[in-house]
Design a protein around this motif. Structure first.
Motif, mmCIF file in Angstrom:
data_model
loop_
_atom_site.group_PDB
_atom_site.id
_atom_site.type_symbol
_atom_site.label_atom_id
_atom_site.label_comp_id
_atom_site.label_asym_id
_atom_site.label_seq_id
_atom_site.Cartn_x
_atom_site.Cartn_y
_atom_site.Cartn_z
ATOM 1 N N GLY A 17 41.501 43.771 46.933
ATOM 2 C CA GLY A 17 40.631 43.169 47.926
ATOM 3 C C GLY A 17 39.163 43.340 47.586
ATOM 4 N N LYS A 18 38.334 42.970 48.513
ATOM 5 C CA LYS A 18 36.880 43.029 48.337
ATOM 6 C C LYS A 18 36.369 44.437 48.652
ATOM 7 N N ALA B 82 36.218 42.519 39.545
ATOM 8 C CA ALA B 82 36.573 41.255 38.889
ATOM 9 C C ALA B 82 35.470 40.223 39.117
ATOM 10 N N PRO B 83 35.424 39.191 38.279
ATOM 11 C CA PRO B 83 34.406 38.138 38.465
ATOM 12 C C PRO B 83 34.458 37.458 39.835
ATOM 13 N N GLY C 17 34.795 38.975 42.539
ATOM 14 C CA GLY C 17 34.290 39.915 43.526
ATOM 15 C C GLY C 17 35.330 40.851 44.096
ATOM 16 N N GLU C 18 36.573 40.782 43.620
ATOM 17 C CA GLU C 18 37.609 41.667 44.123
ATOM 18 C C GLU C 18 37.757 42.893 43.225
ATOM 19 N N ILE C 19 38.287 43.936 43.792
ATOM 20 C CA ILE C 19 38.492 45.187 43.072
ATOM 21 C C ILE C 19 39.859 45.136 42.397
ATOM 22 N N GLU C 20 39.881 45.443 41.099
ATOM 23 C CA GLU C 20 41.137 45.484 40.359
ATOM 24 C C GLU C 20 41.434 46.910 39.945
#
Length: 148
Positions: free
Chosen positions: A47-48, A127-128, A130-133
């Motif tokens: 998620g963000k 991630a590009p 804007g989410e967290i990986e």
């Protein structure tokens, strides 16, 4: 109209050959498809950053991680006990294994119980989109946060 013996034997032989060919083709397709499952992917999005307000520790039990956010720093710790693989739960002092009594502080360091080592920290990236990986295949040094 009578069917000759020769014609009847030819029809039975032809039907048998076509039937065995179809059965062979179907069985090959059934066995070509692998039946193995490889589990959940080890790199996934959670998620963000705004989904994790500052000062929170959120356990994602389906993924067996705990997301910790301190200010603008973010980290992901494993919630799999290093003793026998139980899922540790959040406790006032950090993490606690409900099965065998292992205790970990908020950084995942062992403070008691049979656990032989600390909880691993996983690499997280932004991630590009804007989410967290989270990458559970890559362990990082405890105390290494992603700065947002």
């Amino acid at each position: 109209m009578a069917v000759s013996r020769r014609r009847m034997l030819a029809w039975i032989t032809g039907t048998g050959l076509v039937g065995s060919g179809v059965l062979s083709a179907v069985s090959n397709f059934v066995f070509i498809k692998p039946r193995a499952t490889y589990g959940q992917p080890q790199r996934f999005s959670i998620g963000k950053p705004d989904d994790f307000p500052a000062g929170t520790r959120i356990a994602l039990e389906a993924r067996r991680i705990c997301v910790v956010r301190e200010g603008n720093k973010l980290a992901a710790l494993s919630t799999t006990c290093t003793h026998l693989g139980c899922i540790v739960g959040l406790a006032d002092t950090g993490f606690a294994c409900p099965c065998h009594g292992s205790r970990f502080d908020s950084d995942g360091t062992v403070t008691g119980g049979p656990a032989p080592r600390a909880l691993p920290w996983y690499k997280i990236t932004l991630a590009p989109n804007g989410e967290i990986e989270v990458d559970k295949d890559t362990e990082i040094t405890p105390g290494s946060y992603l700065t947002l």
